[in-house]
Write a protein that holds these residues in place. Structure first.
Motif, short mmCIF file in Angstrom:
data_model
loop_
_atom_site.label_atom_id
_atom_site.label_comp_id
_atom_site.label_asym_id
_atom_site.label_seq_id
_atom_site.Cartn_x
_atom_site.Cartn_y
_atom_site.Cartn_z
N GLY A 107 0.60 -1.10 0.10
CA GLY A 107 0.47 0.02 0.12
C GLY A 107 0.76 1.39 -0.17
O GLY A 107 0.02 2.43 -0.32
N VAL A 108 1.82 0.93 -0.63
CA VAL A 108 2.59 2.59 -0.44
C VAL A 108 2.77 2.68 -1.87
O VAL A 108 3.61 2.47 -2.46
CB VAL A 108 4.10 1.80 0.30
CG1 VAL A 108 5.44 3.09 0.42
CG2 VAL A 108 4.21 1.25 1.37
N ALA A 109 2.08 4.34 -1.77
CA ALA A 109 1.99 4.49 -3.46
C ALA A 109 3.08 4.73 -4.13
O ALA A 109 3.37 4.41 -5.21
CB ALA A 109 0.60 5.51 -3.55
N ASP A 110 3.58 5.32 -3.32
CA ASP A 110 4.97 6.30 -3.94
C ASP A 110 6.72 5.39 -4.23
O ASP A 110 7.11 5.64 -4.16
CB ASP A 110 5.23 7.76 -3.57
CG ASP A 110 5.62 7.59 -1.30
OD1 ASP A 110 5.48 6.38 -0.94
OD2 ASP A 110 6.18 8.39 -0.91
N ALA A 111 6.36 3.83 -3.76
CA ALA A 111 7.06 2.88 -3.91
C ALA A 111 8.18 3.02 -4.85
O ALA A 111 7.59 3.27 -5.46
CB ALA A 111 6.65 2.04 -3.59
N PRO A 112 9.47 3.75 -5.06
CA PRO A 112 9.82 3.63 -5.87
C PRO A 112 9.85 2.33 -6.84
O PRO A 112 11.42 1.59 -7.44
CB PRO A 112 11.10 3.83 -5.26
CG PRO A 112 11.25 3.17 -4.28
CD PRO A 112 10.66 3.05 -3.69
#
Length: 307
Positions: A107-112
């Motif tokens: 759920g980490v939307a800005d995962a690289p």
């Protein structure tokens, strides 16, 4: 030989700030007087961990310097062979990509993710390959050595999980990477993704074709059977497994035939097919007897399969 040496703090600080003379001085002090020419010669046939393995018998370092040979082999490779990709670069890049994808799934939307795929895309063409275009086996063994069994499980299931979680493009991209690194899975990982996206029947058809492709390695054909079992396509798995078993027997490939027995046993039990199970027991006894005749005293190792 240099009189400069690395101090005990190297374990905390790493080796980057020490001079090359200090690295070589420490190697010489503990029984390995080597130079750049020696290192380059070793690098022609192996990679940092392999070099460290060759050094180990002569190494006299203990305590803080017990594992110095591994770290210094990596550091000297970085300094003397900067244009040649090293296995640890793939280790770091693959770990970074898997970590980014796991963060996305959590759920980490800005995962690289994009940056991690880009880094892998830049590294991939530099990886040494064999005459079939597959990654060099020794390179891959060293690159994958640091990963745990848990990491391997994540790697095996990641593409399918991404597809099930609504990330089809990332799933396809990771399946492509998986099939490049493990050529025996070519076509299989992408079939798993296809099934996870809702195209189960076409995926099953593709896997059935892979099981009967005699140009593929035996383990690759077994992995396609495992794919059918994983998708609970028991009818197709039974038919494909039986056909492959017959092919293995006719081609005198006893190990392939015996590796198929537990897979067929799993399928027949799922189907509650008592007659097929009874026949399989007799087949297994015949195969084991033939194997013992051909390889007396040889204990076999069966390939595990995922359900």
């Amino acid at each position: 030989m240099s009189t400069q040496r690395v101090d005990k703090a190297w374990q905390q600080k790493g080796l980057k700030e020490y001079s090359t003379e200090a690295l070589l001085g420490t190697l010489g002090h503990y029984g390995l007087p080597i130079n750049e020419e020696d290192f380059r010669k070793l690098s022609e046939g192996t990679y940092p961990l392999g070099i460290a393995q060759q050094w180990k018998p002569q190494w006299k370092g203990t305590g803080p310097f017990k594992d110095f040979v591994v770290a210094v082999a990596v550091e000297l490779w970085r300094r003397w062979l900067p244009d040649r990709v090293a296995p640890y670069e793939l280790t770091d890049t693959l770990a970074g990509l898997m970590n980014a994808l796991l963060r996305l799934l959590n759920g980490v939307a800005d995962a690289p993710v994009a940056a991690a795929f880009e880094r892998m895309g830049t590294l991939r063409p530099r990886i040494p390959v064999d005459d079939k275009g597959a990654p060099q086996e020794r390179f891959m063994q060293e690159a994958l050595a640091p990963f745990t069994e848990k990491d391997a499980e994540v790697f095996d299931s990641l593409a399918e999980t991404l597809a099930r979680s609504g990330h089809p493009d990332h799933a396809e991209a990771f399946a492509d990477i998986e099939e490049f690194f493990i050529p025996d899975r070519k076509g299989i990982s992408k079939s798993m993704v296809r099934a996870a996206r809702g195209e189960k029947d076409p995926a099953i058809d593709d896997l059935v074709k892979l099981t009967s492709d005699a140009s593929r390695s035996p383990i690759s054909r077994i992995l396609a059977v495992d794919g059918l079992i994983h998708l609970q396509a028991n009818g197709q798995a039974a038919a494909a497994g039986r056909q492959l078993l017959e092919w293995a027997e006719s081609n005198k490939d006893l190990h392939l035939a015996l590796d198929l027995v537990p897979r067929l046993e799993h399928v027949y039990k799922a189907q509650n097919d008592q007659l097929a199970l009874l026949e399989l027991v007799r087949t297994a006894e015949r195969l084991e007897a033939e194997h013992d005749r051909v390889h007396p005293g040889h204990r076999r190792h069966r390939h595990a399969h995922r359900h």
